[in-house]
Design a protein around this motif. Structure first.
Motif, mmCIF file in Angstrom:
data_model
loop_
_atom_site.group_PDB
_atom_site.id
_atom_site.type_symbol
_atom_site.label_atom_id
_atom_site.label_comp_id
_atom_site.label_asym_id
_atom_site.label_seq_id
_atom_site.Cartn_x
_atom_site.Cartn_y
_atom_site.Cartn_z
ATOM 1 N N VAL A 83 -3.129 2.030 -3.847
ATOM 2 C CA VAL A 83 -2.737 3.577 -4.434
ATOM 3 C C VAL A 83 -3.674 3.823 -3.298
ATOM 4 O O VAL A 83 -5.118 4.054 -3.738
ATOM 5 C CB VAL A 83 -2.775 4.135 -5.217
ATOM 6 C CG1 VAL A 83 -2.568 5.143 -5.822
ATOM 7 C CG2 VAL A 83 -1.493 2.362 -6.414
ATOM 8 N N ALA A 84 -3.683 5.011 -2.552
ATOM 9 C CA ALA A 84 -4.355 5.713 -1.517
ATOM 10 C C ALA A 84 -2.844 7.509 -1.947
ATOM 11 O O ALA A 84 -2.369 7.046 -2.954
ATOM 12 C CB ALA A 84 -4.207 5.196 -0.544
ATOM 13 N N ALA A 85 -3.687 8.112 -0.938
ATOM 14 C CA ALA A 85 -3.076 9.834 -1.210
ATOM 15 C C ALA A 85 -2.819 10.399 0.250
ATOM 16 O O ALA A 85 -3.759 9.985 1.463
ATOM 17 C CB ALA A 85 -3.793 10.379 -1.953
ATOM 18 N N GLY A 86 -1.596 10.716 0.588
ATOM 19 C CA GLY A 86 -2.349 11.715 1.864
ATOM 20 C C GLY A 86 -1.014 11.161 2.643
ATOM 21 O O GLY A 86 -0.041 9.945 2.537
ATOM 22 N N HIS A 97 4.042 18.834 2.687
ATOM 23 C CA HIS A 97 4.704 20.642 2.156
ATOM 24 C C HIS A 97 6.404 19.543 1.597
ATOM 25 O O HIS A 97 7.090 19.615 0.989
ATOM 26 C CB HIS A 97 5.030 21.234 2.456
ATOM 27 C CG HIS A 97 5.382 21.003 3.981
ATOM 28 N ND1 HIS A 97 4.822 20.549 4.899
ATOM 29 C CD2 HIS A 97 6.209 21.316 4.408
ATOM 30 C CE1 HIS A 97 5.410 20.550 6.292
ATOM 31 N NE2 HIS A 97 6.815 20.451 5.817
ATOM 32 N N ASP A 98 6.454 18.371 2.562
ATOM 33 C CA ASP A 98 7.810 17.296 2.503
ATOM 34 C C ASP A 98 7.566 16.204 2.318
ATOM 35 O O ASP A 98 8.389 15.594 2.538
ATOM 36 C CB ASP A 98 8.678 17.625 3.583
ATOM 37 C CG ASP A 98 7.878 17.052 5.125
ATOM 38 O OD1 ASP A 98 6.767 16.682 4.635
ATOM 39 O OD2 ASP A 98 7.883 17.219 6.027
ATOM 40 N N GLY A 99 6.234 16.517 1.576
ATOM 41 C CA GLY A 99 6.241 14.744 1.108
ATOM 42 C C GLY A 99 6.820 13.730 -0.251
ATOM 43 O O GLY A 99 7.614 14.929 -0.480
ATOM 44 N N VAL A 100 6.424 12.696 -0.181
ATOM 45 C CA VAL A 100 6.694 12.167 -1.550
ATOM 46 C C VAL A 100 5.381 12.728 -2.514
ATOM 47 O O VAL A 100 4.853 12.540 -2.941
ATOM 48 C CB VAL A 100 7.188 10.998 -2.169
ATOM 49 C CG1 VAL A 100 7.154 10.069 -3.622
ATOM 50 C CG2 VAL A 100 8.135 10.465 -0.733
ATOM 51 N N ASP A 101 6.444 12.932 -3.904
ATOM 52 C CA ASP A 101 4.775 13.534 -4.855
ATOM 53 C C ASP A 101 4.563 12.481 -6.132
ATOM 54 O O ASP A 101 5.506 11.440 -5.981
ATOM 55 C CB ASP A 101 5.550 14.482 -5.584
ATOM 56 C CG ASP A 101 6.608 15.194 -6.323
ATOM 57 O OD1 ASP A 101 6.657 13.674 -6.835
ATOM 58 O OD2 ASP A 101 6.967 15.536 -6.580
ATOM 59 N N ARG A 118 1.100 -1.650 0.075
ATOM 60 C CA ARG A 118 0.022 -0.420 -0.199
ATOM 61 C C ARG A 118 0.613 1.166 0.137
ATOM 62 O O ARG A 118 2.242 1.452 0.935
ATOM 63 C CB ARG A 118 -0.875 0.033 1.805
ATOM 64 C CG ARG A 118 -2.267 1.135 1.337
ATOM 65 C CD ARG A 118 -3.331 0.543 2.085
ATOM 66 N NE ARG A 118 -4.363 1.234 1.391
ATOM 67 C CZ ARG A 118 -5.365 1.797 1.883
ATOM 68 N NH1 ARG A 118 -5.601 2.017 3.049
ATOM 69 N NH2 ARG A 118 -6.641 2.385 1.100
ATOM 70 N N LEU A 119 0.477 2.552 -0.523
ATOM 71 C CA LEU A 119 1.672 3.400 -1.172
ATOM 72 C C LEU A 119 0.813 4.484 -1.229
ATOM 73 O O LEU A 119 -0.795 4.291 -1.830
ATOM 74 C CB LEU A 119 2.619 3.143 -2.060
ATOM 75 C CG LEU A 119 2.049 3.099 -3.237
ATOM 76 C CD1 LEU A 119 1.636 3.773 -4.476
ATOM 77 C CD2 LEU A 119 3.244 1.688 -3.843
ATOM 78 N N SER A 120 0.929 5.700 -1.264
ATOM 79 C CA SER A 120 0.470 6.462 -0.988
ATOM 80 C C SER A 120 0.924 7.268 -2.366
ATOM 81 O O SER A 120 2.278 7.796 -2.933
ATOM 82 C CB SER A 120 0.900 8.432 -0.169
ATOM 83 O OG SER A 120 -0.299 7.977 1.071
ATOM 84 N N GLY A 121 0.162 7.748 -3.816
ATOM 85 C CA GLY A 121 0.478 8.054 -5.319
ATOM 86 C C GLY A 121 0.594 8.634 -5.261
ATOM 87 O O GLY A 121 1.723 9.936 -5.564
ATOM 88 N N LEU A 129 -3.930 8.692 -9.710
ATOM 89 C CA LEU A 129 -2.304 8.359 -9.269
ATOM 90 C C LEU A 129 -2.623 6.775 -9.514
ATOM 91 O O LEU A 129 -1.548 6.563 -9.761
ATOM 92 C CB LEU A 129 -2.587 8.364 -7.913
ATOM 93 C CG LEU A 129 -2.867 10.159 -7.227
ATOM 94 C CD1 LEU A 129 -3.137 10.204 -5.792
ATOM 95 C CD2 LEU A 129 -1.709 10.457 -7.461
ATOM 96 N N GLY A 130 -3.421 6.101 -9.302
ATOM 97 C CA GLY A 130 -3.808 4.443 -9.652
ATOM 98 C C GLY A 130 -3.322 4.214 -10.727
ATOM 99 O O GLY A 130 -2.744 3.964 -10.984
ATOM 100 N N GLN A 131 -3.625 5.396 -11.542
ATOM 101 C CA GLN A 131 -3.994 4.640 -13.007
ATOM 102 C C GLN A 131 -2.166 5.090 -14.062
ATOM 103 O O GLN A 131 -2.141 4.696 -14.467
ATOM 104 C CB GLN A 131 -4.797 5.998 -13.379
ATOM 105 C CG GLN A 131 -4.046 5.626 -16.194
ATOM 106 C CD GLN A 131 -5.264 6.546 -16.319
ATOM 107 O OE1 GLN A 131 -5.939 7.662 -16.365
ATOM 108 N NE2 GLN A 131 -5.646 5.665 -17.257
ATOM 109 N N ALA A 132 -1.892 6.272 -12.981
ATOM 110 C CA ALA A 132 -0.337 6.764 -13.484
ATOM 111 C C ALA A 132 0.354 5.152 -13.008
ATOM 112 O O ALA A 132 1.445 4.721 -13.823
ATOM 113 C CB ALA A 132 -0.194 7.542 -12.738
#
Ligand SMILES: Cc1cc2nc3c(=O)[nH]c(=O)nc-3n(C[C@H](O)[C@H](O)[C@H](O)COP(=O)(O)OP(=O)(O)OC[C@H]3O[C@@H](n4cnc5c(N)ncnc54)[C@H](O)[C@@H]3O)c2cc1C
Ligand SMILES: Cc1cc2nc3c(=O)[nH]c(=O)nc-3n(C[C@H](O)[C@H](O)[C@H](O)COP(=O)(O)O)c2cc1C
Ligand code: SF4
Length: 654
Positions: free
Chosen positions: A258-261, A232-236, A224-227, A286-289
């Motif tokens: 895939v989630a976010a945040g 401000h200091d997160g992974v994009d 599981r990961l955040s897309g 995000l999932g699609q990418a």
């Protein structure tokens, strides 16, 4: 609409050795239903309801792989064999309904909410990078500790395999420990686990390899990961795509979820359980990418609360499966209803966050404001049909009255509901008028449908009086008459231009250019009215009798609202009580010093001072000596959650 209407959602899919009947996933979510750190009857009943209701796959909630991972007071632990019997019982039950079961394996790293005994725990991370949200300064993990924790994931996976689960999911989303290794702004190591992409993905890849080595090929391993961590200091997304590419090239992971945040910041944490103001399916791109880049099976999750939306995500190739988590907290039968042509009967989640993640943060078992049976499966069970049909009169068509009527009629009673207004909904009709809260009105749609299905007779536009009650001659009355705005006494009330929140929302007030919103409840109303008035061009000062605006509401909803108020230039004044007002000033008092805090140049004072229960019908039925049951705000003004829960109890009690 039936299964045929959702051909992609209801097509089977194979992930590694596991074949699922459909694409609907209940992603991991903490329930606070564990039994002293182990899975017990309450959690089994909870997940069984979702499996019985047709979910394709269930992930159990985050479970700690190592003693350094304790991050809440009552975590589930999978770091000893003691966990095996509970997971085994759950697997047997869930599999019995044809649903797959995967366990989340978890280490929070520096994301420490609490400890088991109230002392501040020592937390560990890739580096000593402080955590903004929990104010935690972690210790960097030594190479020996890294090796121990990696092995702990593998050992926990073996326990899950022994328990009969289909696989495990490494939780690298939301800024938790594996994500801390990924993030170059958090991970400043100079050894094999820091620096290059290869090194920063090594922690995750080593965990996956260790699990595979210990469990073999016939076991699903997900990540599981955040897309996008949206911090401000997160992974994009760009960085995450590179990481996914590298991880996928090892060919050990069977799927990405895939989630976010990110848990690490207030702004990022909003996306852990995105509130109603986030668009439906907003994480699907995000999932699609990630799916397009890696070709790995992808689950996408985030505000997919209806099968139509999930079908669209899968049909358009944005993901292979859809997390529909709160959708099934709210309606465990969502999948079966969609499959069997009853999609319009689905009780759709409205993204309020109150009783699901809201309960979690307050340390209480999970539930849902629209579905109080959620998390209380053992307490409520299926409704028992009555043998002695009675005539039940329900007074009030707000959330409490509607739920009570549906619950009583479902048991076979003859139920008539009377509402004074021309429309059902009570205060929920006002709630949906606040900015970004329109979806709250879904509670009215859902309860109206529940009443229709149960066969409740609905009478609108009738103010219930003694005569009306005598004419109906009910065997019992359920009183759900709600509440009205509270106007406290204060100096100058009659001199100043004073209006209340309901008048503003109903367009019955004419607020001047400069307003003070005096907010006693610190809930959705003060914060929402301040936003509404600022959007309409007023100068707004929000005076809060508490620590901060929205103090009493779920933190993601509050934090996002405070962000919007800041952007709109609303002046926020915490720690003040309303004292008085005159022609052009509002007088406040500091809660601690009692000193005056004066707002000058005020045209209008807007009262958000809570509510006063409407007790006239209660007084009447008491006087008439009728059997009666009280529900919701007419007992004490609170929220829709209590109204609906008490409505269910009353409907089951008559
Ligand atoms: C602006 C606003 C925003 C809110 N936001 C939220 C939120 O986000 N989340 C949340 O949980 N809660 C929220 N609340 C509170 C929530 O709406 C109430 O707690 C809930 O509606 C109470 O339900 P109830 O059925 O007890 O009463 P009500 O919703 O007050 O319904 C009572 C009904 O009884 C009717 N009635 C009264 N007397 C008679 C009579 N004699 N004859 C016939 N009918 C009668 C009334 O017309 C009314 O429709 C909000 C409230 C407001 C005002
Ligand atoms: C009460 C609650 C607890 C959660 N706990 C977890 C968790 O244990 N592990 C996890 O990966 N995500 C957790 N989440 C996030 C959910 O898995 C999911 O991503 C989120 O609810 C958004 O999906 P939805 O819109 O379908 O509900 C939690 C969410 C909620 C509402
Ligand atoms: S409490 Fe609100 S957000 Fe949570 S599941 Fe129920 S409706 Fe959805």
């Amino acid at each position: 609409m039936s299964q045929a209407a959702f051909p992609h959602l209801f097509s089977p899919i194979t992930i590694g050795p596991l074949t699922l009947r459909n694409r609907i996933v209940s992603t991991g979510h903490e329930t606070h239903l564990n039994d002293k750190g182990q899975i017990g009857d309450r959690m089994i009943a909870y997940h069984e309801a979702r499996a019985r209701g047709g979910a394709g796959l269930i992930m159990t909630e985050v479970a700690l792989v190592h003693s350094s991972a304790v991050f809440v007071a009552d975590p589930i632990r999978v770091d000893t064999d003691a966990c095996i019997p509970g997971y085994a019982r759950l697997a047997e039950v869930v599999h019995g309904h044809g649903t797959g079961l995967i366990a989340q394996l978890f280490h929070p790293g520096r994301e420490m909410l609490a400890s088991e005994d109230g002392t501040a725990p020592v937390s560990y991370s890739a580096s000593a990078t402080p955590n903004e949200r929990f104010h935690v300064m972690p210790r960097p993990m030594t190479p020996e500790m890294i090796a121990e924790v990696i092995a702990a994931y593998g050992d926990a996976a073996v326990r899950m395999q022994k328990a009969g689960l289909d696989g495990v999911e490494i939780v690298a989303s939301h800024g938790y420990l594996p994500a801390q290794f990924l993030n170059p702004q958090v991970n400043h190591r100079e050894d094999d686990y820091g620096g290059s992409l290869d090194n920063r993905t090594r922690f995750i890849r080593d965990i996956a390899v260790d699990i595979r080595a210990k469990t073999g090929a016939d076991f699903v391993i997900g990540l599981r990961l955040s897309g996008n961590e949206l911090s401000h200091d997160g992974v994009d997304l760009e960085e995450m795509l590179c990481a996914c590419d590298r991880i996928a090239s090892d060919a050990v992971i069977d799927y990405f979820s895939v989630a976010a945040g990110s848990s690490a910041t207030l702004a990022g944490s909003v996306h852990i359980a995105p509130p109603m103001f986030e668009e439906v399916g907003y994480t699907a791109p995000l999932g699609q990418a990630i799916r397009d880049r890696t070709g790995v099976t992808t689950i996408v999750t985030g505000r997919l609360n209806q099968p139509q939306d999930a079908e669209q995500v899968i049909a358009s190739g944005q993901a292979d499966l859809c997390g529909m988590t709160r959708a099934m907290i709210c309606d465990p039968d969502m999948a079966d209803k969609a499959r069997s042509g009853r999609a319009e009967d689905i009780r759709a989640c409205i993204g309020c966050n109150q009783a699901c993640i809201g309960h979690f943060h307050d340390g209480y078992p999970i539930s849902c404001i629209q579905n109080p049976v959620s998390g209380r499966e053992l307490q409520f069970g299926a409704p028992a049909l009555v043998s002695d049909k009675r005539r039940i009169m329900v007074v009030g068509g707000g959330p409490g009255g509607m739920k009570a009527a549906a619950a009583a009629a479902e048991r076979g009673h003859e139920v008539a509901l009377f509402e004074r207004d021309a429309q059902l909904g009570g205060q929920a009709r006002l709630a949906q008028l606040l900015p970004h809260r329109a979806e709250f009105g879904g509670i009215i749609t859902n309860l109206t449908r529940e009443m229709e299905l149960a066969g409740v007779e609905v009478h609108k536009g009738i103010d219930v009086t003694e005569n009306a009650i005598r004419t109906i001659a009910p065997d019992a009355v359920i009183v759900a008459t709600g509440a009205t705005p509270r106007w406290p006494d204060f100096e100058g009330r009659d001199e100043a231009h004073v209006v209340d929140a309901w008048q503003v929302l109903q367009g019955q007030a004419n607020p001047g250019k400069s307003v003070v919103v005096a907010d006693w409840r610190a809930d959705w109303i003060g914060i929402g009215l301040a936003e509404r008035l600022a959007l309409n061009g007023h100068r707004v000062r929000l005076a809060v009798n508490g620590y901060m605006p929205g103090q009493t509401i779920q933190m993601y909803v509050r934090d996002a609202s405070i962000g919007r108020l800041h952007e709109l230039g609303v002046e926020m004044l915490p720690y003040v009580r309303l004292f008085g007002a005159d022609g052009d000033s509002v007088y406040l008092q500091h809660l601690m010093s009692n000193e005056a805090v004066i707002c000058e140049e005020v045209d209008t004072l807007v009262l958000c001072q809570g509510h006063t229960p409407s007790t006239a019908v209660e007084d009447l039925v008491r006087r008439m000596g009728l059997e009666h049951h009280l529900v919701g705000d007419c007992i004490a003004p609170r929220t829709a959650e209590e109204a609906v829960l008490e409505g269910l109890r009353a409907g089951r009690a008559v």
